[in-house]
Design an enzyme around this catalytic site. Structure first.
Site, PDB file in Angstrom:
ATOM      1  CB  ALA A 293      -8.345   7.994   5.175  1.00  0.00           C
ATOM      2  N   GLY A 294     -10.959   8.037   7.184  1.00  0.00           N
ATOM      3  CA  GLY A 294     -12.089   8.869   7.541  1.00  0.00           C
ATOM      4  C   GLY A 294     -13.307   8.149   8.079  1.00  0.00           C
TER       5      GLY A 294
ATOM      6  N   GLY B 268      -8.023   9.347  10.265  1.00  0.00           N
ATOM      7  CA  GLY B 268      -8.271   9.396  11.699  1.00  0.00           C
ATOM      8  C   GLY B 268      -9.324  10.375  12.135  1.00  0.00           C
TER       9      GLY B 268
ATOM     10  CG  ASN C 282      -5.322   1.412  12.385  1.00  0.00           C
ATOM     11  OD1 ASN C 282      -4.146   1.699  12.362  1.00  0.00           O
ATOM     12  ND2 ASN C 282      -5.808   0.702  13.401  1.00  0.00           N
ATOM     13  CB  THR C 283      -8.404   5.860  13.613  1.00  0.00           C
ATOM     14  OG1 THR C 283      -7.075   6.118  13.153  1.00  0.00           O
ATOM     15  CG2 THR C 283      -8.674   6.698  14.854  1.00  0.00           C
TER      16      THR C 283
ATOM     17  CE  LYS D 263      -3.125   2.857   2.583  1.00  0.00           C
ATOM     18  NZ  LYS D 263      -3.573   3.234   3.943  1.00  0.00           N
TER      19      LYS D 263
END
Length: 267
Positions: free
Chosen positions: A196-197, A170, A218-219, A109
């Site tokens: 993301a987001g 995040g 992830n977050t 990635k």
């Protein structure tokens, strides 16, 4: 609870010639410890886990615990990423190091960031790095802006998957521009994954309902109050969103439509 997707081709995700049952990809950072990482990954049903080579030990330090002990490559596809890289040169070097550490592993990635405040993708450097890595034999999944032109250029370079952001890394703000995302999906001939987001399960479901091929997060999992339960919720949301997309939602309309038709009524 079984999160395995049905085995029809519509329900499976294929990247660089390999097929996966789950369309959820997860990160490995921000967890309390490796045990929590393992449990959350298992609960999510994900088969691909991304690893920041600059931040997570997968063998660089033989004297420290390795992530690969918690999520072994025999059970998961390890997806090395270039988090923390701000130019093409550093990104390419990082993934070449990952290939050595993972015995010739090709699927990676790429993310090249523009600045430390927004973590927004630096697209000129991303394009440059993508060209170098594809020529070097890597199978490149690439984090990018939600710009249909940039996404098309990355596909033309030879990236095996394009991963536009939903919102800032995040941030948990969810999908801020579904229209651009749909434009990217409509033109693509490679998998499109939101990256993301994502903040909660409904964000993941919406991404899939729009027609995305998968979601990486992830977050949203690791920083939840209960990461393991949130991981399970995200797995279900991705699956539900995909099923809804395949089923086909009803059109939106400005008038009511009764659930029970008037024709043929008894009285």
């Amino acid at each position: 609870m079984n999160l395995n997707h049905t085995t029809t081709s519509d329900s499976q995700l294929t990247i660089a010639g390999r097929t996966y049952r789950s369309r959820l990809l997860v990160g490995s950072g921000k967890y309390r410890d490796l045990d929590q990482t393992r449990k959350a990954t298992e609960a999510s049903g994900a088969e691909i886990i991304t690893v920041a080579i600059r931040r997570v030990n997968i063998g660089q330090d033989p004297n420290a615990p390795s992530l690969l002990d918690a999520v072994p490559p025999s059970q998961y596809t390890i997806l090395p990423n270039t988090a923390g890289c701000y130019n093409a040169k550093d990104a390419v070097y990082t993934l070449q190091l990952a290939r050595e550490l993972l015995n010739g592993h090709k699927l990676v990635k790429l993310e090249v960031l523009g600045d430390e405040k927004t973590l927004f993708p630096h697209m000129p450097e991303t394009l440059k790095a993508a060209e170098i890595l594809v020529r070097d034999g890597f199978d490149v999944m690439v984090y990018c802006s939600d710009d249909p032109i940039q996404a098309r250029l990355l596909e033309e370079i030879g990236c095996v998957a394009v991963m536009p952001l939903a919102s800032l890394i995040g941030s948990g703000m969810g999908i801020l521009n579904p229209w651009n995302l749909q434009l990217i999906i409509e033109q693509a001939k490679v998998p499109i994954l939101v990256d993301a987001g994502v903040g909660t399960a409904s964000d993941a479901a919406i991404a899939m309902e729009l027609g995305c091929d998968g979601v990486l997060m992830n977050t949203a999992i690791a920083s939840a109050r209960d990461p393991i339960r949130m991981a399970r919720a995200m797995g279900l949301a991705v699956q539900a969103g995909r099923e809804a997309y395949l089923a086909g939602r009803i059109p939106k309309r400005f008038s009511a439509s009764p659930s029970s038709p008037m024709t043929g009524r008894v009285a």
